[in-house]
Motif scaffolding. Sequence first.
Motif, PDB file in Angstrom:
ATOM      1  N   PHE A  86      -5.760  -2.415  -1.643  1.00 19.89           N
ATOM      2  CA  PHE A  86      -5.716  -3.829  -2.174  1.00 19.89           C
ATOM      3  C   PHE A  86      -4.570  -4.216  -2.894  1.00 19.89           C
ATOM      4  O   PHE A  86      -4.017  -5.391  -3.036  1.00 19.89           O
ATOM      5  CB  PHE A  86      -6.996  -4.160  -2.957  1.00 19.89           C
ATOM      6  CG  PHE A  86      -8.330  -4.275  -2.368  1.00 19.89           C
ATOM      7  CD1 PHE A  86      -8.523  -5.129  -1.230  1.00 19.89           C
ATOM      8  CD2 PHE A  86      -9.211  -3.486  -2.523  1.00 19.89           C
ATOM      9  CE1 PHE A  86      -9.776  -5.283  -0.499  1.00 19.89           C
ATOM     10  CE2 PHE A  86     -10.442  -3.307  -1.689  1.00 19.89           C
ATOM     11  CZ  PHE A  86     -10.839  -4.148  -0.747  1.00 19.89           C
ATOM     12  N   GLY A  87      -4.077  -3.176  -3.828  1.00 17.53           N
ATOM     13  CA  GLY A  87      -2.783  -3.498  -4.748  1.00 17.53           C
ATOM     14  C   GLY A  87      -1.576  -3.609  -3.800  1.00 17.53           C
ATOM     15  O   GLY A  87      -0.814  -4.664  -3.679  1.00 17.53           O
ATOM     16  N   VAL A  88      -1.441  -2.893  -2.641  1.00 14.47           N
ATOM     17  CA  VAL A  88      -0.318  -3.002  -1.571  1.00 14.47           C
ATOM     18  C   VAL A  88      -0.355  -4.155  -0.958  1.00 14.47           C
ATOM     19  O   VAL A  88       0.597  -4.900  -0.687  1.00 14.47           O
ATOM     20  CB  VAL A  88      -0.269  -1.493  -0.806  1.00 14.47           C
ATOM     21  CG1 VAL A  88       0.570  -1.795   0.400  1.00 14.47           C
ATOM     22  CG2 VAL A  88      -0.103  -0.155  -1.565  1.00 14.47           C
ATOM     23  N   TRP A  89      -1.552  -4.477  -0.694  1.00 14.27           N
ATOM     24  CA  TRP A  89      -1.999  -5.807   0.343  1.00 14.27           C
ATOM     25  C   TRP A  89      -1.381  -7.045  -0.591  1.00 14.27           C
ATOM     26  O   TRP A  89      -0.733  -7.794   0.039  1.00 14.27           O
ATOM     27  CB  TRP A  89      -3.351  -5.731   0.761  1.00 14.27           C
ATOM     28  CG  TRP A  89      -3.726  -6.951   1.526  1.00 14.27           C
ATOM     29  CD1 TRP A  89      -3.109  -7.995   2.121  1.00 14.27           C
ATOM     30  CD2 TRP A  89      -5.300  -7.512   1.700  1.00 14.27           C
ATOM     31  NE1 TRP A  89      -4.009  -8.979   2.759  1.00 14.27           N
ATOM     32  CE2 TRP A  89      -5.093  -8.487   2.566  1.00 14.27           C
ATOM     33  CE3 TRP A  89      -6.312  -6.889   1.090  1.00 14.27           C
ATOM     34  CZ2 TRP A  89      -6.099  -9.186   2.700  1.00 14.27           C
ATOM     35  CZ3 TRP A  89      -7.743  -7.469   1.557  1.00 14.27           C
ATOM     36  CH2 TRP A  89      -7.446  -8.882   2.303  1.00 14.27           C
ATOM     37  N   THR A  90      -1.869  -6.929  -1.787  1.00 12.85           N
ATOM     38  CA  THR A  90      -1.601  -8.004  -2.630  1.00 12.85           C
ATOM     39  C   THR A  90       0.114  -8.146  -3.028  1.00 12.85           C
ATOM     40  O   THR A  90       0.483  -9.427  -2.836  1.00 12.85           O
ATOM     41  CB  THR A  90      -2.286  -8.051  -3.830  1.00 12.85           C
ATOM     42  OG1 THR A  90      -3.540  -7.802  -3.528  1.00 12.85           O
ATOM     43  CG2 THR A  90      -2.089  -9.220  -4.832  1.00 12.85           C
ATOM     44  N   VAL A  91       0.580  -6.899  -3.048  1.00 11.68           N
ATOM     45  CA  VAL A  91       2.065  -7.136  -3.405  1.00 11.68           C
ATOM     46  C   VAL A  91       2.891  -7.484  -2.046  1.00 11.68           C
ATOM     47  O   VAL A  91       3.748  -8.162  -2.251  1.00 11.68           O
ATOM     48  CB  VAL A  91       2.720  -5.643  -3.814  1.00 11.68           C
ATOM     49  CG1 VAL A  91       3.925  -5.493  -3.747  1.00 11.68           C
ATOM     50  CG2 VAL A  91       2.143  -5.029  -5.288  1.00 11.68           C
ATOM     51  N   ARG A  92       2.412  -7.169  -1.100  1.00 15.22           N
ATOM     52  CA  ARG A  92       2.923  -7.488   0.289  1.00 15.22           C
ATOM     53  C   ARG A  92       2.886  -9.217   0.236  1.00 15.22           C
ATOM     54  O   ARG A  92       3.908  -9.779   0.936  1.00 15.22           O
ATOM     55  CB  ARG A  92       2.350  -7.001   1.320  1.00 15.22           C
ATOM     56  CG  ARG A  92       2.790  -7.457   2.729  1.00 15.22           C
ATOM     57  CD  ARG A  92       2.349  -6.569   3.836  1.00 15.22           C
ATOM     58  NE  ARG A  92       3.041  -7.048   5.043  1.00 15.22           N
ATOM     59  CZ  ARG A  92       2.147  -7.849   5.795  1.00 15.22           C
ATOM     60  NH1 ARG A  92       0.850  -8.236   5.425  1.00 15.22           N
ATOM     61  NH2 ARG A  92       2.403  -8.203   7.186  1.00 15.22           N
ATOM     62  N   ILE A  93       1.799  -9.752   0.018  1.00 14.26           N
ATOM     63  CA  ILE A  93       1.742 -11.017  -0.013  1.00 14.26           C
ATOM     64  C   ILE A  93       2.429 -11.942  -0.981  1.00 14.26           C
ATOM     65  O   ILE A  93       3.039 -12.838  -0.915  1.00 14.26           O
ATOM     66  CB  ILE A  93       0.140 -11.653  -0.102  1.00 14.26           C
ATOM     67  CG1 ILE A  93      -0.812 -10.981   1.176  1.00 14.26           C
ATOM     68  CG2 ILE A  93       0.024 -13.018  -0.515  1.00 14.26           C
ATOM     69  CD1 ILE A  93      -2.113 -11.325   0.894  1.00 14.26           C
ATOM     70  N   LEU A  94       2.400 -11.209  -2.194  1.00 19.30           N
ATOM     71  CA  LEU A  94       3.272 -11.908  -3.442  1.00 19.30           C
ATOM     72  C   LEU A  94       4.859 -11.827  -3.020  1.00 19.30           C
ATOM     73  O   LEU A  94       5.417 -12.699  -3.748  1.00 19.30           O
ATOM     74  CB  LEU A  94       2.949 -11.174  -4.553  1.00 19.30           C
ATOM     75  CG  LEU A  94       1.311 -11.372  -5.232  1.00 19.30           C
ATOM     76  CD1 LEU A  94       1.161 -10.753  -6.486  1.00 19.30           C
ATOM     77  CD2 LEU A  94       1.269 -12.974  -5.621  1.00 19.30           C
ATOM     78  N   SER A  95       5.325 -10.815  -2.395  1.00 18.45           N
ATOM     79  CA  SER A  95       6.550 -10.502  -2.229  1.00 18.45           C
ATOM     80  C   SER A  95       7.243 -11.571  -1.151  1.00 18.45           C
ATOM     81  O   SER A  95       8.425 -11.676  -0.879  1.00 18.45           O
ATOM     82  CB  SER A  95       6.845  -9.303  -1.729  1.00 18.45           C
ATOM     83  OG  SER A  95       6.550  -8.101  -2.417  1.00 18.45           O
ATOM     84  N   GLN A  96       6.578 -12.243  -0.295  1.00 11.56           N
ATOM     85  CA  GLN A  96       6.741 -13.340   0.572  1.00 11.56           C
ATOM     86  C   GLN A  96       7.183 -14.773  -0.259  1.00 11.56           C
ATOM     87  O   GLN A  96       6.797 -14.855  -1.322  1.00 11.56           O
ATOM     88  CB  GLN A  96       5.609 -13.920   1.490  1.00 11.56           C
ATOM     89  CG  GLN A  96       4.954 -12.841   2.380  1.00 11.56           C
ATOM     90  CD  GLN A  96       3.735 -13.058   3.140  1.00 11.56           C
ATOM     91  OE1 GLN A  96       3.300 -14.078   2.762  1.00 11.56           O
ATOM     92  NE2 GLN A  96       3.250 -12.299   3.988  1.00 11.56           N
ATOM     93  N   PRO A  97       8.394 -15.334   0.456  1.00 16.33           N
ATOM     94  CA  PRO A  97       8.921 -16.344  -0.289  1.00 16.33           C
ATOM     95  C   PRO A  97       8.023 -17.640  -0.697  1.00 16.33           C
ATOM     96  O   PRO A  97       8.124 -18.288  -1.476  1.00 16.33           O
ATOM     97  CB  PRO A  97      10.169 -16.927   0.724  1.00 16.33           C
ATOM     98  CG  PRO A  97      10.404 -15.721   1.408  1.00 16.33           C
ATOM     99  CD  PRO A  97       9.249 -14.811   1.559  1.00 16.33           C
ATOM    100  N   GLU A  98       7.155 -17.574   0.275  1.00 18.61           N
ATOM    101  CA  GLU A  98       6.162 -18.768   0.115  1.00 18.61           C
ATOM    102  C   GLU A  98       5.274 -18.786  -0.995  1.00 18.61           C
ATOM    103  O   GLU A  98       4.701 -19.468  -1.508  1.00 18.61           O
ATOM    104  CB  GLU A  98       5.182 -18.710   1.608  1.00 18.61           C
ATOM    105  CG  GLU A  98       5.957 -19.231   2.764  1.00 18.61           C
ATOM    106  CD  GLU A  98       6.432 -17.730   3.419  1.00 18.61           C
ATOM    107  OE1 GLU A  98       6.053 -16.750   3.336  1.00 18.61           O
ATOM    108  OE2 GLU A  98       7.344 -18.137   4.174  1.00 18.61           O
TER     109      GLU A  98
END
Length: 140
Positions: free
Chosen positions: A118-130
């Motif tokens: 869940f942490g990796v999934w969230t970091v991936r989403i949060l790293s997007q420019p959007e």
Amino acid sequence: MTTNPYAPPNAEDEHGTLPVTNDVAVQLMRPAAAIIFLAVVNLGFDLYGLAEDIFFPTTSRLPTLGVPELTILGTIHTLQAMGGIQMRSMGSYRLAHIGALTCCIPCMSPFWILGMPFGVWTVRILSQPESKVAFGRRVA
């Protein structure tokens, strides 16, 4: 084209697109809920361990976590919960990112094997420019 004054705030605009903020909020909903749940469960274990160490000191030979270690873990799990809450409310990007990163640290709780994906999934989403734009930050 005229706009509908009775439309809900998240309705599509005249071009048929949804705002970026709504899309990111929907993407963060599930991992944020999982991070909050795991952080609360881990905080329960931390508080139980603290109460056991303070009120029922044992003389067993088994290694247990002491008060300083459990205080550090409780602080980390509190950061996770606060980060998850900020993800759900689209509040502080920095605190949401810190909460997601602390989930990626292995062996911090009995449930780290669930928290890491869940942490990796969230970091991936949060790293997007959007996501940065949706949280009100400038895109670098």
